[in-house]
Design a protein around this motif. Structure first.
Motif, short mmCIF file in Angstrom:
data_model
loop_
_atom_site.label_atom_id
_atom_site.label_comp_id
_atom_site.label_asym_id
_atom_site.label_seq_id
_atom_site.Cartn_x
_atom_site.Cartn_y
_atom_site.Cartn_z
N GLY A 21 -10.71 -61.07 -30.18
CA GLY A 21 -10.28 -62.47 -30.14
C GLY A 21 -10.42 -63.11 -28.77
O GLY A 21 -9.72 -64.07 -28.43
N LEU A 22 -11.32 -62.58 -27.94
CA LEU A 22 -11.47 -63.09 -26.58
C LEU A 22 -12.34 -64.36 -26.57
O LEU A 22 -13.20 -64.54 -27.42
CB LEU A 22 -12.10 -62.03 -25.68
N SER A 23 -12.10 -65.21 -25.59
CA SER A 23 -12.85 -66.45 -25.44
C SER A 23 -13.90 -66.31 -24.35
O SER A 23 -13.98 -65.28 -23.67
CB SER A 23 -11.89 -67.57 -25.06
N VAL A 24 -14.68 -67.36 -24.16
CA VAL A 24 -15.67 -67.32 -23.07
C VAL A 24 -14.99 -67.18 -21.70
O VAL A 24 -15.57 -66.61 -20.78
CB VAL A 24 -16.62 -68.55 -23.09
N TYR A 25 -13.75 -67.70 -21.57
CA TYR A 25 -13.02 -67.50 -20.30
C TYR A 25 -12.78 -66.01 -20.07
O TYR A 25 -12.90 -65.50 -18.96
CB TYR A 25 -11.67 -68.22 -20.33
N ASP A 26 -12.42 -65.32 -21.15
CA ASP A 26 -12.14 -63.88 -21.02
C ASP A 26 -13.39 -63.10 -20.66
O ASP A 26 -13.30 -62.04 -20.02
CB ASP A 26 -11.55 -63.34 -22.32
N LEU A 27 -14.56 -63.59 -21.08
CA LEU A 27 -15.80 -62.87 -20.72
C LEU A 27 -15.95 -62.78 -19.20
O LEU A 27 -16.52 -61.81 -18.68
CB LEU A 27 -17.04 -63.57 -21.31
N GLN A 28 -15.46 -63.78 -18.49
CA GLN A 28 -15.48 -63.72 -17.02
C GLN A 28 -14.73 -62.51 -16.52
O GLN A 28 -15.06 -61.92 -15.49
CB GLN A 28 -14.78 -64.94 -16.41
N GLU A 29 -13.64 -62.21 -17.23
CA GLU A 29 -12.66 -61.24 -16.74
C GLU A 29 -12.92 -59.81 -17.19
O GLU A 29 -12.15 -58.91 -16.87
CB GLU A 29 -11.26 -61.64 -17.23
N LEU A 30 -13.96 -59.60 -18.00
CA LEU A 30 -14.22 -58.24 -18.47
C LEU A 30 -14.60 -57.38 -17.28
O LEU A 30 -15.59 -57.64 -16.59
CB LEU A 30 -15.34 -58.24 -19.51
N ASP B 155 -21.56 -58.80 -14.07
CA ASP B 155 -22.41 -58.38 -15.18
C ASP B 155 -22.98 -59.62 -15.91
O ASP B 155 -22.36 -60.69 -15.89
CB ASP B 155 -21.57 -57.55 -16.16
N PRO B 156 -24.14 -59.47 -16.55
CA PRO B 156 -24.67 -60.58 -17.36
C PRO B 156 -23.63 -61.18 -18.31
O PRO B 156 -23.61 -62.40 -18.50
CB PRO B 156 -25.82 -59.91 -18.13
N VAL B 157 -22.77 -60.35 -18.90
CA VAL B 157 -21.75 -60.90 -19.80
C VAL B 157 -20.74 -61.74 -19.01
O VAL B 157 -20.31 -62.81 -19.46
CB VAL B 157 -21.03 -59.78 -20.58
N ASN B 158 -20.35 -61.27 -17.82
CA ASN B 158 -19.48 -62.08 -16.97
C ASN B 158 -20.15 -63.42 -16.65
O ASN B 158 -19.53 -64.48 -16.75
CB ASN B 158 -19.19 -61.39 -15.63
N MET B 159 -21.43 -63.36 -16.29
CA MET B 159 -22.16 -64.58 -15.92
C MET B 159 -22.18 -65.56 -17.09
O MET B 159 -21.95 -66.76 -16.90
CB MET B 159 -23.60 -64.24 -15.52
N ALA B 160 -22.45 -65.06 -18.29
CA ALA B 160 -22.45 -65.93 -19.46
C ALA B 160 -21.07 -66.57 -19.63
O ALA B 160 -20.95 -67.75 -19.98
CB ALA B 160 -22.84 -65.14 -20.71
N GLY B 161 -20.03 -65.79 -19.36
CA GLY B 161 -18.66 -66.32 -19.43
C GLY B 161 -18.43 -67.43 -18.42
O GLY B 161 -17.84 -68.47 -18.75
#
Lengths: 341, 341
Positions: free
Chosen positions: B204-213, B226-232
């Motif tokens: 249930g994570l949002s794009v904001y949470d992708l920053q924080e992974l 990471d690319p996923v952080n960047m997308a976030g």
């Protein structure tokens, strides 16, 4: 081995190492493993508050005890994301994230730093070792009860070239299934599994949820049950009481105290290497040999990686026996046995 | 090209293809791309309820309209995990999971099937393409508003050998930041990023949470972001209103209608390939050339992958201009432009 006599210089292109005592050693390869201490002199001299181990204390916006001064990176004390205790974690990811938070806070956007999970990874020749969250050692020190499962699945479908065994440990709360941490070692696919579990932790997912992670499967990348799914299945069986496990480091003492252990691998596997004192009853023979087993004590079960042991455990439970399965099987036991020797 | 004349036979070790019309074609390589239809004859003959597209209807425990009959795998209709609509997804992961659920339900343990996310992956020679969740095409068809970001980061630190560019798209709700889906193509690290995002969706994570992974970083595996952080980070800038974006497929029409576009790459990059009609003002010159820009209309901005365009957008916003940045930059535009031609 030389202890208590630190290196003060390296000379002649790394071929001579000079120690504090003045002793000079010849060297072909130097590996430094010396830890990290925070560079806190400026902070200490300025009267900023420091933690027990010398890390600069900060709040959730990374302000020091003087709110007009921020601190970040290896020099600060952070909150452990899992156990909530203060800790120090010298890694690039947290430092990067902290810089983002400080930049935003200075400009009036408040983003809280939720603590550090400590996900990290290292490549040592062709092996990769990675971790996220808390280790058994740390949880034991903090007195936090936990359970651990060990599995040894292939990095992708065995019939597609290049599959390599991953040794994956997941550590969790036996009451709630909350994930405390995970560690993995292998030649392929280790980074992916640790990243997936780190993401699951951030999402507040439990070991039950690990079963349900719908991960990308095609034979070059995974199996239809990914290693993370498998770890979820194995761990959930413990949380819901389907099975009890015993750890590799408990086995020797239990056997010395007279415990009864069966090894349900084939005769050949047992002959090629076994836990001393285990009795070999191959899984396929088990139902016909129940009369060889004691009804009045807990039977320990092992196999190669834990799967056949699980099946044996279920068969014996249905027949009224008390059992504990060795998590990770002989594979996990022998890895650590060799390490201890 | 032959349409409407299906293959009825393949002969002589695959060198002859016989069509319905009787026509025989010579063949060196046959690639079948023919889709899947559910084998529902038994279910239909038995009077079980079927969905619109012929999939067997089941409840959350995979019971058909006759509760003593279960169905699972490619033949059933499932709920789309993202949009809640009925769909059919023929993949191994869901089939495996469904078997687990049916086995448990028969034995009195009720585990609900929460729907299918549709994570999937394919290796085509040395390229990997993977997806999770909903595509733009599907969301458009369902009338669900969304936003998409495109980034082209390296699979790991550029200075460590073997880094490859990943083209990663993340699709999300512009109001809430909820993640609808993601797609990626590249030679390295594609499976990992899609698995991480699939896990984030399950959590249930949002794009904001992708920053924080907090993903595992060492140079052979990733970058400190990471690319996923960047997308976030990129997606969050849209959700929080920091920046507006324009999509590659909107650009040509906007330019035809007279929109003003600047390309903030270097002169050399612009000369080597550009969006026709874009004016080149390199990022480093931008602050000195503000008088060349119109104050009364939205300026479109592009660069190579979107990063310099973002910086240019922020500079211009601070100077009172209205701007939209081309997500994924010239890289994304040119990939799809070539596809359309």
């Amino acid at each position: 081995m030389i202890l208590g006599d630190g290196i003060i210089d390296v000379q002649e292109n790394g071929t001579k190492v000079v120690l504090e005592s003045g002793k000079v050693l010849d060297s072909e390869l130097i590996i430094l493993s010396i830890g990290v201490r925070p560079e806190n002199k400026l902070a200490a001299d300025s009267g900023l508050e420091l933690g027990e181990r010398g890390g600069i204390k900060v709040n959730e916006y990374l302000q020091t005890s003087d709110e007009s001064i921020y601190a970040m990176g290896d020099a600060i004390e952070v909150t452990d994301y899992i156990n909530g205790q203060p800790t120090m974690i010298a890694l690039a990811w947290p430092a990067n994230r902290q810089a983002h938070i400080v930049g935003h806070h200075i400009n009036g956007r408040n983003i809280a730093y939720p603590g550090t999970l400590g996900t990290s990874i290292v490549k040592v020749f062709d092996l990769t070792a990675a971790t996220t969250g808390n280790s058994e050692k740390l949880l034991r020190r903090l007195g936090i009860p936990y359970e651990a499962v060990h599995i040894h699945p292939l990095s992708h479908a065995g019939y597609y070239p290049g599959a390599e065994q991953i040794s994956l440990k997941v550590i969790f709360d036996i009451e709630t299934g909350k994930i405390f941490g995970a560690q993995a070692v292998g030649k392929d696919g280790v980074d992916k599994r640790i990243d997936v579990i780190a993401t699951a932790i951030k999402g507040g997912l439990s070991v039950y949820d690990l079963q349900e992670l719908e991960l990308a499967y095609a034979p070059p990348f995974s199996s239809a049950k990914d290693p993370v799914n498998m770890a979820g299945y194995v761990a959930s069986n413990i949380v819901d009481g389907t099975i009890e496990t015993v750890q590799y480091y408990e086995v020797d003492e239990l056997l010395q105290d007279g415990a009864f252990m069966i090894d349900v691998r084939t005769e050949k596997e047992h002959a090629d290497g076994k836990i001393e004192g285990s009795k070999n009853i191959p899984l396929d023979d088990l139902r016909n040999r129940l009369d060889e087993l004691p009804k009045d004590e807990t039977i320990l079960i092992t196999c190669q990686v834990g799967l056949r042991g699980y099946l044996a455990s279920r068969i014996l439970q249905q027949n009224g026996f008390k059992v504990k399965n060795l998590t990770g099987g002989y594979k996990t036991y022998s890895i650590f046995k060799n390490k201890l020797q």
